[in-house]
Scaffold this motif. Structure first.
Motif, PDB file in Angstrom:
ATOM      1  N   UNK A   1      89.474  73.322 -14.610  1.00 46.44           N
ATOM      2  CA  UNK A   1      88.363  73.997 -13.930  1.00 46.44           C
ATOM      3  C   UNK A   1      87.608  73.017 -13.039  1.00 46.44           C
ATOM      4  N   UNK A   2      87.131  73.541 -11.929  1.00 46.23           N
ATOM      5  CA  UNK A   2      86.312  72.676 -11.075  1.00 46.23           C
ATOM      6  C   UNK A   2      84.922  72.555 -11.679  1.00 46.23           C
ATOM      7  N   UNK A   3      84.377  71.349 -11.607  1.00 49.92           N
ATOM      8  CA  UNK A   3      83.047  71.095 -12.148  1.00 49.92           C
ATOM      9  C   UNK A   3      82.112  70.767 -10.993  1.00 49.92           C
ATOM     10  N   UNK A   4      80.858  70.590 -11.309  1.00 52.04           N
ATOM     11  CA  UNK A   4      79.922  70.249 -10.248  1.00 52.04           C
ATOM     12  C   UNK A   4      80.239  68.864  -9.680  1.00 52.04           C
ATOM     13  N   UNK A   5      80.940  68.032 -10.467  1.00 49.77           N
ATOM     14  CA  UNK A   5      81.309  66.704  -9.967  1.00 49.77           C
ATOM     15  C   UNK A   5      82.349  66.831  -8.860  1.00 49.77           C
TER      16      UNK A   5
ATOM     17  N   UNK B   1      84.585  78.397  -2.511  1.00 48.10           N
ATOM     18  CA  UNK B   1      85.916  78.013  -2.035  1.00 48.10           C
ATOM     19  C   UNK B   1      86.739  77.382  -3.162  1.00 48.10           C
ATOM     20  N   UNK B   2      86.073  76.572  -3.955  1.00 43.65           N
ATOM     21  CA  UNK B   2      86.785  75.850  -5.019  1.00 43.65           C
ATOM     22  C   UNK B   2      86.859  76.638  -6.321  1.00 43.65           C
ATOM     23  N   UNK B   3      86.472  77.909  -6.263  1.00 43.72           N
ATOM     24  CA  UNK B   3      86.501  78.759  -7.451  1.00 43.72           C
ATOM     25  C   UNK B   3      85.685  78.189  -8.598  1.00 43.72           C
ATOM     26  N   UNK B   4      84.564  77.632  -8.255  1.00 44.99           N
ATOM     27  CA  UNK B   4      83.728  77.043  -9.307  1.00 44.99           C
ATOM     28  C   UNK B   4      83.152  78.123 -10.208  1.00 44.99           C
ATOM     29  N   UNK B   5      83.152  77.833 -11.501  1.00 51.14           N
ATOM     30  CA  UNK B   5      82.468  78.708 -12.454  1.00 51.14           C
ATOM     31  C   UNK B   5      81.717  77.830 -13.427  1.00 51.14           C
ATOM     32  N   UNK B   6      80.497  78.201 -13.666  1.00 52.72           N
ATOM     33  CA  UNK B   6      79.673  77.381 -14.530  1.00 52.72           C
ATOM     34  C   UNK B   6      80.251  77.324 -15.947  1.00 52.72           C
ATOM     35  N   UNK B   7      80.240  76.168 -16.543  1.00 52.52           N
ATOM     36  CA  UNK B   7      80.646  76.029 -17.933  1.00 52.52           C
ATOM     37  C   UNK B   7      79.446  76.387 -18.802  1.00 52.52           C
ATOM     38  N   UNK B   8      79.543  77.577 -19.362  1.00 48.42           N
ATOM     39  CA  UNK B   8      78.386  78.063 -20.119  1.00 48.42           C
ATOM     40  C   UNK B   8      78.124  77.230 -21.369  1.00 48.42           C
TER      41      UNK B   8
END
Lengths: 353, 353
Positions: free
Chosen positions: A12-16, A53-60
């Motif tokens: 998963x893409x992260x905020x980093x 674009x990067x399909x980011x989803x927050x890690x709840x």
DNA sequence: AAAATTAATGTAATCGATTACACAAGTATA
DNA sequence: TATACTTGTGTAATCGATTACATTAATTTT
């Protein structure tokens, strides 16, 4: 080798990742995503578009760990295959889903150890609140202490227990029972039996009291031997009514604290060759869908379960958002509605004249 | 002031607190609590006892964040106030609770947007798996792609969709329908109607096919006009049967793909003054409790829902624990059982002779 | 007795997001 | 023009548990 690479890429893409992509830091990205006013419009847009674009989803989970909120709410009911509880849950969901909460549903099957176990594992799962209908008022209250200690909002619905500081949403069971009994009296019934239930639970105690009061208020004789404690099951209703019909002076009406035992009562009465409502009238409680669909439809007391669920959820939302730890507990009482059907209607209503 | 202090003190104990207490590091405490074999017996005991004394409870969110497992499983059903789905869920719970999992239940109410929304929010809540009964086989499958992409085990129960690599637990609907229809034929029925349902769902397609095959195998004429697509609702059953009874050549039996529409059928037939099962026999599907408790009990096909739930849960456990990403999908098919009751029993069984 | 194992514990990075505090650049004020 | 605010970002600690990789002490082997 290449496939493996692709596989690893699927993390998963992260905020980093986003931060690297746009040349900023994770902190800025976090703020941009949360619409923090300190972030410039340009950056916010850039970050949010890149995130998409990067399909980011927050890690709840990470959010939950940091914020101490899981956005999960526990709901505990005796069982969920009754329309009443299923509808309450639906009401809760309708109110909570739009706010981003999830609902974890647990059933106690009226067993105290399951109730305690459910509470503990919900607390352990870090739920932000517990909405419940208790199974047994006599259960040791130390579980409730641990809920209070953790400052997890607790809201009772339908079946509650008196605990200082705990809010509740219930219906006026006394009045529901009173109306039902009064209706039977108005239909000409003189000896009205009551299928009661575990009276350590307020709902059943109040139904009993409402029944009793209506009898007394209308000048009928109150006969304690016509009150039998049973369970909310079809077969239990049958058993109990079998006993009642054996009395030297059997009842001419039955007010049941449950639709299920009312159904059992009807079966047993018919098996004895008696007519409903002519010989014996029957009224249930909860307005389960089957009461309407029976060949002989059953008079029952509606408890507006969806509304009950919505209100319970609203109380939870209020408590969970309040910063003030000194919360006043709310006691909300809804009014029930008697739905008159075949099983008790001997006299044509004056309205039809 | 002092109270405030006590209040602050109520924070949960962490492994760091324990570490400080026993004079070791958090790492050792963690290992001791997890029964890591590298820890000496003495230390393990000391740590575990201290943990108990300090009321330590593992922070599941932290564990989840690190391990990537939330120990939450999503269950999606069309609705949960039917005994069938409630029982499947109970079976799932029975299997999963002892393993430390929680179950998040979502209802789709047969709406595609709710189905998609539920899947997305479950994935977002980091569930370790999704067990579901789909509402609409025609729904766009990109949601399922995203489940696969995240490598979250997906298991279908009852209502499935053919997706490569996805396991399922279903019953043999074809056979259930075949048995039901055969039973009606053996009771002497010649013109058997079928209340079907959305046949893009395999369960309803297979019930239709089983019905058709039984008709053909027993030398009866298959009449497509006796097959009507309806919904699993009491009132829908009524409406549909009203139409059937208007035919110049009405049916002498009804095999319904749902108990609810079977109930509606019975009501409508009685309203027309026809006798059940003498004039028209009725068979339902699912063995909902009310089929047994009706005055005129309803013949139905039992689907052993609790077992279905348990098996689905077991398949999930197997998939979630398997390190091998190349999993073979399992297709488990349970056998249904026809429960014969009043609504179809014209001929006394030979067994009673 | 020196060398090699083994056992038990410590160090520090990590999971991903949030946020108090610090800081630089730009704008407004005196 | 020097001083004081703003505004927008960066730095780094934090939430609590896990775990690869040291490190130390104790035990065994030769």
């Amino acid at each position: 080798m290449f496939i493996l690479y692709l596989n690893l890429m699927k993390k998963k893409t992260t905020i980093y990742d986003i931060a690297k992509e746009v040349g900023l830091t994770a902190a800025t990205v976090s703020r941009a995503l949360n619409n923090n006013p300190k972030i410039s419009e340009k950056t916010r847009k850039l970050v949010q578009e890149t995130a998409k674009k990067m399909n980011y989803e927050q890690n709840t989970l990470a959010r939950a760990l940091k914020s101490g909120k899981s956005y999960n709410v526990g709901v505990i009911v005796p069982r969920m295959d009754s329309n009443f509880f299923a509808s309450v849950i639906r009401g809760i969901e309708e109110e909570l889903y739009p706010k981003g909460y999830h609902v974890i549903i647990c059933q106690t099957h009226d067993q105290e150890n399951l109730e305690t176990g459910n509470i503990n594992s919900l607390l352990n799962a870090q739920v932000d609140g517990i909405l419940m209908s208790i199974s047994n008022a006599k259960s040791k209250s130390n579980v409730f202490d641990s809920i209070a200690q953790k400052k997890v909002p607790l809201i009772f619905f339908d079946r509650k227990k008196e605990i200082p500081g705990v809010s509740s949403v219930t219906i006026d069971d006394f009045n529901g029972a009173y109306q039902a009994t009064k209706h039977l009296i108005e239909q000409g019934c003189k000896r009205i039996a009551h299928l009661s239930n575990n009276r350590s639970l307020e709902i059943f105690k109040n139904r009993y009291l409402g029944y009793k009061q209506a009898i007394i208020d209308h000048g009928l004789e109150f006969d304690e031997s016509l009150v039998i404690e049973t369970f909310s099951k079809v077969l239990e209703g049958r058993k109990t009514v079998k006993k009642l019909l054996k009395m030297k002076n059997p009842p001419d009406a039955i007010f049941s604290s449950s639709d299920f035992s009312a159904l059992g009562a009807i079966q047993e009465i018919k098996d004895h060759g008696l007519r409903i409502p002519e010989d014996i009238s029957v009224v249930g409680f909860s307005n389960e869908p089957f009461t309407k669909f029976m060949e002989l439809s059953i008079t029952s007391v509606d408890q507006s379960p969806i509304e009950m669920g919505r209100i319970a959820a609203k109380v939870f939302l209020k408590e969970v958002d309040s910063k003030t730890p000194k919360k006043e507990s709310e006691k909300i009482v809804l009014q029930p509605e008697l739905i008159i059907r075949d099983s008790s209607l001997k006299v044509k209503s004056e309205a039809s004249a």
